[in-house]
Design a protein around this motif. Structure first.
Motif, mmCIF file in Angstrom:
data_model
loop_
_atom_site.group_PDB
_atom_site.id
_atom_site.type_symbol
_atom_site.label_atom_id
_atom_site.label_comp_id
_atom_site.label_asym_id
_atom_site.label_seq_id
_atom_site.Cartn_x
_atom_site.Cartn_y
_atom_site.Cartn_z
ATOM 1 N N GLU A 155 44.106 36.955 54.783
ATOM 2 C CA GLU A 155 42.926 36.084 54.749
ATOM 3 C C GLU A 155 42.333 36.013 53.343
ATOM 4 N N LEU A 156 42.155 37.193 52.708
ATOM 5 C CA LEU A 156 41.548 37.209 51.386
ATOM 6 C C LEU A 156 42.466 36.578 50.334
ATOM 7 N N SER A 157 43.776 36.778 50.485
ATOM 8 C CA SER A 157 44.724 36.151 49.557
ATOM 9 C C SER A 157 44.669 34.637 49.654
ATOM 10 N N LEU A 158 44.487 34.134 50.870
ATOM 11 C CA LEU A 158 44.437 32.691 51.090
ATOM 12 C C LEU A 158 43.134 32.086 50.577
ATOM 13 N N LYS A 159 42.032 32.825 50.718
ATOM 14 C CA LYS A 159 40.730 32.256 50.436
ATOM 15 C C LYS A 159 40.192 32.538 49.044
ATOM 16 N N ASN A 160 40.775 33.533 48.343
ATOM 17 C CA ASN A 160 40.193 33.918 47.068
ATOM 18 C C ASN A 160 41.274 34.169 46.028
ATOM 19 N N GLU A 161 41.262 33.386 44.978
ATOM 20 C CA GLU A 161 42.280 33.500 43.928
ATOM 21 C C GLU A 161 42.182 34.830 43.193
ATOM 22 N N ASP A 162 40.955 35.327 42.975
ATOM 23 C CA ASP A 162 40.793 36.604 42.283
ATOM 24 C C ASP A 162 41.407 37.744 43.094
ATOM 25 N N PHE A 163 41.199 37.719 44.404
ATOM 26 C CA PHE A 163 41.812 38.756 45.236
ATOM 27 C C PHE A 163 43.326 38.678 45.136
ATOM 28 N N ARG A 164 43.861 37.483 45.232
ATOM 29 C CA ARG A 164 45.314 37.305 45.195
ATOM 30 C C ARG A 164 45.897 37.845 43.889
ATOM 31 N N ARG A 165 45.235 37.572 42.780
ATOM 32 C CA ARG A 165 45.733 38.039 41.480
ATOM 33 C C ARG A 165 45.617 39.556 41.358
ATOM 34 N N LEU A 166 44.476 40.102 41.747
ATOM 35 C CA LEU A 166 44.270 41.546 41.620
ATOM 36 C C LEU A 166 45.171 42.335 42.567
ATOM 37 N N VAL A 196 32.824 40.775 60.616
ATOM 38 C CA VAL A 196 33.304 40.731 59.226
ATOM 39 C C VAL A 196 32.513 41.700 58.343
ATOM 40 N N ARG A 197 32.002 42.763 58.945
ATOM 41 C CA ARG A 197 31.220 43.756 58.194
ATOM 42 C C ARG A 197 32.198 44.674 57.472
ATOM 43 N N ASN A 198 32.552 44.292 56.264
ATOM 44 C CA ASN A 198 33.671 44.896 55.567
ATOM 45 C C ASN A 198 33.468 44.704 54.062
ATOM 46 N N ILE A 199 33.684 45.755 53.269
ATOM 47 C CA ILE A 199 33.416 45.679 51.834
ATOM 48 C C ILE A 199 34.284 44.637 51.133
ATOM 49 N N PRO A 200 35.616 44.613 51.316
ATOM 50 C CA PRO A 200 36.401 43.574 50.637
ATOM 51 C C PRO A 200 35.956 42.160 50.990
ATOM 52 N N ARG A 201 35.640 41.916 52.260
ATOM 53 C CA ARG A 201 35.162 40.573 52.636
ATOM 54 C C ARG A 201 33.843 40.262 51.937
ATOM 55 N N GLN A 202 32.962 41.245 51.871
ATOM 56 C CA GLN A 202 31.674 41.012 51.232
ATOM 57 C C GLN A 202 31.844 40.717 49.740
ATOM 58 N N VAL A 203 32.715 41.489 49.078
ATOM 59 C CA VAL A 203 32.906 41.332 47.639
ATOM 60 C C VAL A 203 33.559 39.993 47.305
ATOM 61 N N GLY A 236 31.282 57.709 41.093
ATOM 62 C CA GLY A 236 31.146 56.754 40.004
ATOM 63 C C GLY A 236 29.730 56.218 39.935
ATOM 64 N N VAL A 237 29.574 55.069 39.323
ATOM 65 C CA VAL A 237 28.269 54.422 39.190
ATOM 66 C C VAL A 237 28.443 52.945 39.501
ATOM 67 N N LYS A 238 27.558 52.440 40.317
ATOM 68 C CA LYS A 238 27.581 51.018 40.661
ATOM 69 C C LYS A 238 26.195 50.440 40.378
ATOM 70 N N ARG A 239 26.182 49.249 39.827
ATOM 71 C CA ARG A 239 24.910 48.574 39.585
ATOM 72 C C ARG A 239 24.792 47.376 40.511
ATOM 73 N N HIS A 243 33.493 41.941 38.384
ATOM 74 C CA HIS A 243 34.931 42.086 38.146
ATOM 75 C C HIS A 243 35.364 43.543 38.274
ATOM 76 N N ALA A 244 34.544 44.465 37.778
ATOM 77 C CA ALA A 244 34.870 45.886 37.909
ATOM 78 C C ALA A 244 34.808 46.316 39.365
ATOM 79 N N VAL A 245 33.805 45.840 40.093
ATOM 80 C CA VAL A 245 33.677 46.171 41.512
ATOM 81 C C VAL A 245 34.859 45.612 42.298
ATOM 82 N N ALA A 246 35.261 44.384 41.982
ATOM 83 C CA ALA A 246 36.383 43.755 42.682
ATOM 84 C C ALA A 246 37.677 44.542 42.460
ATOM 85 N N ALA A 247 37.945 44.912 41.209
ATOM 86 C CA ALA A 247 39.167 45.665 40.909
ATOM 87 C C ALA A 247 39.153 47.025 41.593
ATOM 88 N N GLN A 248 38.011 47.678 41.602
ATOM 89 C CA GLN A 248 37.880 48.987 42.241
ATOM 90 C C GLN A 248 38.076 48.877 43.747
#
Length: 280
Positions: A198-209, A148-155, A221-224, A169-174
């Motif tokens: 999987e992400l749609s089922l487990k995370n409401e924010d992912f499903r909405r975005l 599961v070494r994956n950026i969307p899963r980690q976020v 870009g810039v990430k903090r 929230h900015a990182v998730a949308a990006q």
């Protein structure tokens, strides 16, 4: 992925008001934004043709028509390219099962030579394929389960992600906007479909975005991040394509020399090296 073209066009229509394109806005409107017939009129195509296109039933569509639709819906360069991709998927590539990703030794050597710069390589679906020592010190890739070494899963699935990313929230949308590009290029990727499911089922924010259908490339870009040892790090980043492996991208964090973040990274690198030497 079935329905991507229609969903994308509907989402772009919804954000354009009639006033913005010089059409009257009076009267009752059942949908936000432009109607299908209004897009067809402004793009210079028949209503039936546009409807069939949005429903995924249209014939092979020309560049001129796609350019006109992109102009009417005020798409930026990335959205325009995505429209062309999802409107004309490359069928011959969809039937081939992709080989397991492999980072060439020379590319790994390049990462390792970047001692003062945290760097890693992303593959399809934003899988994390390789990294250097400082990249691992910042993001902890080696501690992640390889499966599961994956950026969307980690976020979206790691409970610590919202603390790690102060602007989560900015990182998730990006992240989703970038994943959308991969989905457009590889609509029949079973692993990508499984990841989105999987992400749609487990995370409401992912499903909405994901339903917002935003598309954007994360070229720079810039990430903090808030590191448990080094503290708050402000990390400008650049991405570089690997010409021999078009599905792989090098991501390098490039803090300003002499900045507080650069100094903290140097200390983090020393701490990581000392810890590794103690363990060995």
């Amino acid at each position: 992925m079935d329905g991507d073209l229609g969903d994308f066009l509907r989402s772009r229509r919804a954000r354009i008001t009639p006033d913005e394109v010089g059409l009257p806005s009076h009267g009752r409107r059942r949908v936000p934004g432009l109607r299908r017939e209004e897009v067809a009129q402004l793009a210079g195509v028949s209503v039936d043709y546009y409807i069939r296109l949005e429903q995924g039933r249209g014939p092979s569509v020309s560049d001129a028509v796609l350019d006109a639709i992109a102009r009417v819906l005020r798409m930026d360069e990335t959205e325009h390219a995505y429209l062309r991709t999802v409107a004309r998927p490359r069928k011959e590539q969809q039937r081939r099962r992709p080989a397991a990703p492999r980072v060439r030794p020379g590319v790994q050597l390049l990462l390792d030579s970047m001692e003062r710069v945290p760097a890693f390589i992303l593959g399809r679906r934003m899988d994390i394929l390789a990294w250097n020592a400082l990249g691992d010190a910042v993001s902890g890739f080696s501690r992640m389960d390889p499966a599961v070494r994956n950026i969307p899963r980690q976020v979206f699935l790691d409970p610590a992600a919202r603390d790690f990313y102060p602007e989560w929230h900015a990182v998730a949308a990006q992240t989703i906007a970038n994943l959308r590009i991969d989905a457009g290029l590889h609509p029949d990727d079973r692993e990508l479909c499984a990841l989105v499911g999987e992400l749609s089922l487990k995370n409401e924010d992912f499903r909405r975005l994901w339903a917002d259908h935003q598309v954007a490339a994360c070229a720079y870009g810039v990430k903090r991040v808030r590191h448990p040892v080094a503290g708050l790090l402000t990390l400008p980043y650049e991405t570089l394509a690997v010409p021999s492996d078009p599905d792989q991208t090098i991501v390098a964090y490039t803090p300003e020399p002499g900045s507080e973040t650069a100094e903290r990274l140097a200390l983090l690198g020393s701490w990581k090296a000392t810890k590794a030497a103690t363990i060995s």
